[in-house]
Write an enzyme that holds these catalytic residues in place. Structure first.
Site, PDB file in Angstrom:
ATOM      1  N   VAL A  38      42.301  48.874 -32.924  1.00 40.44           N
ATOM      2  CA  VAL A  38      41.138  48.017 -32.737  1.00 40.44           C
ATOM      3  C   VAL A  38      41.609  46.600 -32.435  1.00 40.44           C
ATOM      4  CG1 VAL A  38      39.083  47.034 -33.841  1.00 40.44           C
ATOM      5  CG2 VAL A  38      39.749  49.369 -34.362  1.00 40.44           C
ATOM      6  N   LYS A  39      40.930  45.947 -31.516  1.00 37.47           N
ATOM      7  CA  LYS A  39      41.147  44.520 -31.273  1.00 37.47           C
ATOM      8  C   LYS A  39      40.093  43.783 -32.087  1.00 37.47           C
ATOM      9  CE  LYS A  39      40.989  40.974 -27.748  1.00 37.47           C
ATOM     10  NZ  LYS A  39      40.413  40.658 -26.432  1.00 37.47           N
ATOM     11  N   LEU A  40      40.530  43.053 -33.077  1.00 36.20           N
ATOM     12  CA  LEU A  40      39.618  42.369 -33.988  1.00 36.20           C
ATOM     13  C   LEU A  40      39.319  40.962 -33.479  1.00 36.20           C
ATOM     14  CD1 LEU A  40      38.146  42.625 -36.707  1.00 36.20           C
ATOM     15  CD2 LEU A  40      40.157  41.607 -37.763  1.00 36.20           C
ATOM     16  N   PRO A  70      38.787  49.587 -28.570  1.00 35.67           N
ATOM     17  CA  PRO A  70      37.530  48.963 -28.954  1.00 35.67           C
ATOM     18  C   PRO A  70      37.780  47.594 -29.573  1.00 35.67           C
ATOM     19  CG  PRO A  70      38.036  50.800 -30.426  1.00 35.67           C
ATOM     20  CD  PRO A  70      39.098  50.766 -29.371  1.00 35.67           C
TER      21      PRO A  70
END
Length: 108
Positions: A98-100, A71
């Site tokens: 998570v890909k920020l 996500p």
């Protein structure tokens, strides 16, 4: 192929990560993902219905195909918003990864 990529004890043969945006259809997306050899696909939490796991949905197709789902917080404009969407994505997908992403302004 070179050395496998290992992240938090999980091994990937491919180092290529692709996203779910901009495809003309879910079917075209799946065909492209298969052809690429990717094993992990990023999904923008703000742009995808995380509850819809039907075969017609993006998330449903990724689950059916067995991809690891990462996500991401695409479309967030500040830290608070990004953290909120990261938490939503984590819970919906069942991952701690998570890909920020945080957008600096509306032009970029």
């Amino acid at each position: 192929m070179g050395d496998p990529l290992v992240i938090a004890g999980k091994t990937f043969e491919s180092r290529l990560l692709l996203g779910t945006g901009k495809w003309t259809s879910t079917e075209v997306m799946v065909q492209a993902l298969r052809a690429s050899g990717t094993e992990m696909v990023t999904v923008a939490v703000r742009r995808v219905d995380l509850q819809d796991r039907s075969g017609e949905s993006i998330l449903g197709a990724l689950v059916k195909e067995g991809y690891d789902i990462l996500p991401n917080t695409a479309g967030c404009y500040n830290c608070e918003e990004a953290v909120r969407y990261a938490r939503l994505g984590r819970e919906a997908v069942g991952t701690d990864w998570v890909k920020l992403e945080v957008i600096g302004d509306q032009k970029t």
